[in-house]
Design a protein around this motif. Structure first.
Motif, short mmCIF file in Angstrom:
data_model
loop_
_atom_site.label_atom_id
_atom_site.label_comp_id
_atom_site.label_asym_id
_atom_site.label_seq_id
_atom_site.Cartn_x
_atom_site.Cartn_y
_atom_site.Cartn_z
N ASN A 49 0.85 -1.20 0.00
CA ASN A 49 0.00 0.00 0.00
C ASN A 49 0.88 1.24 0.00
N GLU A 50 0.34 2.33 -0.51
CA GLU A 50 1.05 3.61 -0.52
C GLU A 50 0.05 4.72 -0.28
N SER A 51 0.47 5.72 0.50
CA SER A 51 -0.40 6.88 0.71
C SER A 51 0.42 8.16 0.51
N PHE A 52 -0.27 9.19 0.09
CA PHE A 52 0.31 10.52 -0.05
C PHE A 52 -0.47 11.42 0.89
N VAL A 74 6.81 -0.87 7.18
CA VAL A 74 6.48 0.48 6.72
C VAL A 74 7.74 1.30 6.49
N ARG A 75 7.64 2.24 5.53
CA ARG A 75 8.75 3.14 5.24
C ARG A 75 8.24 4.39 4.55
N VAL A 76 9.07 5.41 4.55
CA VAL A 76 8.76 6.67 3.89
C VAL A 76 9.60 6.79 2.63
N ILE A 77 8.94 7.09 1.53
CA ILE A 77 9.63 7.29 0.26
C ILE A 77 10.00 8.76 0.09
N THR A 104 12.13 8.74 7.62
CA THR A 104 12.30 9.83 6.67
C THR A 104 12.88 9.32 5.35
N GLU A 105 12.74 10.16 4.33
CA GLU A 105 13.36 9.82 3.04
C GLU A 105 14.87 9.80 3.16
N ASP A 106 15.43 10.53 4.11
CA ASP A 106 16.89 10.58 4.27
C ASP A 106 17.43 9.39 5.06
N ASN A 107 16.78 9.02 6.19
CA ASN A 107 17.34 7.91 6.97
C ASN A 107 16.95 6.55 6.38
N LYS A 108 15.90 6.50 5.58
CA LYS A 108 15.45 5.28 4.90
C LYS A 108 15.18 4.11 5.85
N HIS A 109 14.96 4.42 7.13
CA HIS A 109 14.64 3.37 8.09
C HIS A 109 13.25 2.83 7.81
N GLN A 110 13.05 1.58 8.22
CA GLN A 110 11.76 0.93 8.11
C GLN A 110 11.38 0.42 9.50
N LEU A 111 10.09 0.26 9.71
CA LEU A 111 9.63 -0.31 10.97
C LEU A 111 8.81 -1.55 10.64
N PHE A 112 9.18 -2.68 11.25
CA PHE A 112 8.39 -3.89 11.13
C PHE A 112 7.48 -3.97 12.34
N ILE A 113 6.19 -4.10 12.07
CA ILE A 113 5.18 -4.16 13.12
C ILE A 113 4.49 -5.52 12.99
N ALA A 128 4.30 13.86 2.27
CA ALA A 128 4.96 12.58 2.50
C ALA A 128 4.31 11.49 1.65
N ILE A 129 5.16 10.61 1.16
CA ILE A 129 4.70 9.39 0.51
C ILE A 129 5.12 8.25 1.43
N PHE A 130 4.14 7.49 1.87
CA PHE A 130 4.31 6.44 2.87
C PHE A 130 3.97 5.11 2.22
N SER A 131 4.82 4.11 2.42
CA SER A 131 4.63 2.81 1.77
C SER A 131 4.67 1.71 2.82
N TYR A 132 3.81 0.71 2.64
CA TYR A 132 3.87 -0.40 3.57
C TYR A 132 3.42 -1.71 2.94
N LYS A 133 4.08 -2.76 3.40
CA LYS A 133 3.77 -4.12 3.01
C LYS A 133 2.93 -4.74 4.13
N CYS A 134 1.97 -5.59 3.74
CA CYS A 134 1.13 -6.29 4.71
C CYS A 134 1.18 -7.79 4.44
N ASP A 135 1.11 -8.57 5.51
CA ASP A 135 1.18 -10.02 5.34
C ASP A 135 -0.20 -10.67 5.31
N ASN A 136 -1.25 -9.86 5.27
CA ASN A 136 -2.61 -10.37 5.19
C ASN A 136 -3.44 -9.34 4.45
N PHE A 137 -4.44 -9.79 3.74
CA PHE A 137 -5.27 -8.89 2.97
C PHE A 137 -6.18 -8.08 3.88
N TYR A 138 -6.43 -6.84 3.51
CA TYR A 138 -7.34 -5.96 4.24
C TYR A 138 -8.76 -6.53 4.19
#
Length: 181
Positions: A49-52, A74-77, A104-113, A128-138
């Motif tokens: 998923n991605e949000s702006f 999750v991460r920030v693009i 941030t776009e600069d630190n490129k860190h991701q958080l696994f939840i 901000a453009i925010f991107s995240y992967k999910c392991d189950n469908f919404y």
């Protein structure tokens, strides 16, 4: 890639190895094998998923219930957000606690939840453009949420409440105690 577990068991900050040169940068944003080995997890992501959003937009705190629970990476693009994960695993030692990580776009860190967490973020940059992967469908019927300004959680969103932009739906979410205590 470097992986650090937060104070919440199973919740990790992931710092990719970034290769910079005169052309720009390159980094591997995700590698299933490496991720599973470093987090000691066996996660199979099935949806991206991605949000702006603009400064002050707060999305959350959301979760999916029962068989529809989701782990997220999750991460920030573009831009900067404060990302928050709240442990809602009733049998957890850190039940009701949260972590807040600036992505941030600069630190490129991701958080696994992992599954069993409520999740939200607020945009700190102009956009901000925010991107995240999910392991189950919404699943709409499995939606759950906690009000962003819950008095028991005491989350510091770093912005004044009057500067936040929150959907009507998120403003109607219930408190942590009403859901779990």
């Amino acid at each position: 890639m470097m992986v650090r577990e937060t104070k919440l068991k199973g919740c990790y900050i992931i710092e990719p190895k970034i290769f910079n040169d005169s052309r720009g940068y390159f980094f591997e944003s995700f590698n299933q094998k490496t991720f599973n080995e470093l987090t000691n997890q066996n996660v199979n992501f099935v949806q991206d998923n991605e949000s702006f959003s603009s400064r002050g937009v707060l999305r959350g705190l959301h979760f999916q219930t029962r068989d529809h629970a989701q782990a997220k990476l999750v991460r920030v693009i573009k831009g900067s957000v404060l990302d928050v994960a709240v442990d809602i695993r009733i049998d957890s030692e850190t039940f009701g606690e949260h972590v807040a990580v600036e992505l941030t776009e600069d630190n490129k860190h991701q958080l696994f939840i992992p599954r069993g967490f409520a999740h939200g973020f607020v945009v700190l940059s102009d956009k901000a453009i925010f991107s995240y992967k999910c392991d189950n469908f919404y699943n709409k019927e499995a939606e759950g949420g906690i009000i962003f300004n819950d008095q028991d959680l005491q989350i510091d969103w770093r912005l004044q409440e009057e500067d936040l932009i929150i959907s009507e739906k998120d403003m109607e979410l219930t408190t942590f105690k009403e859901l779990f205590i």
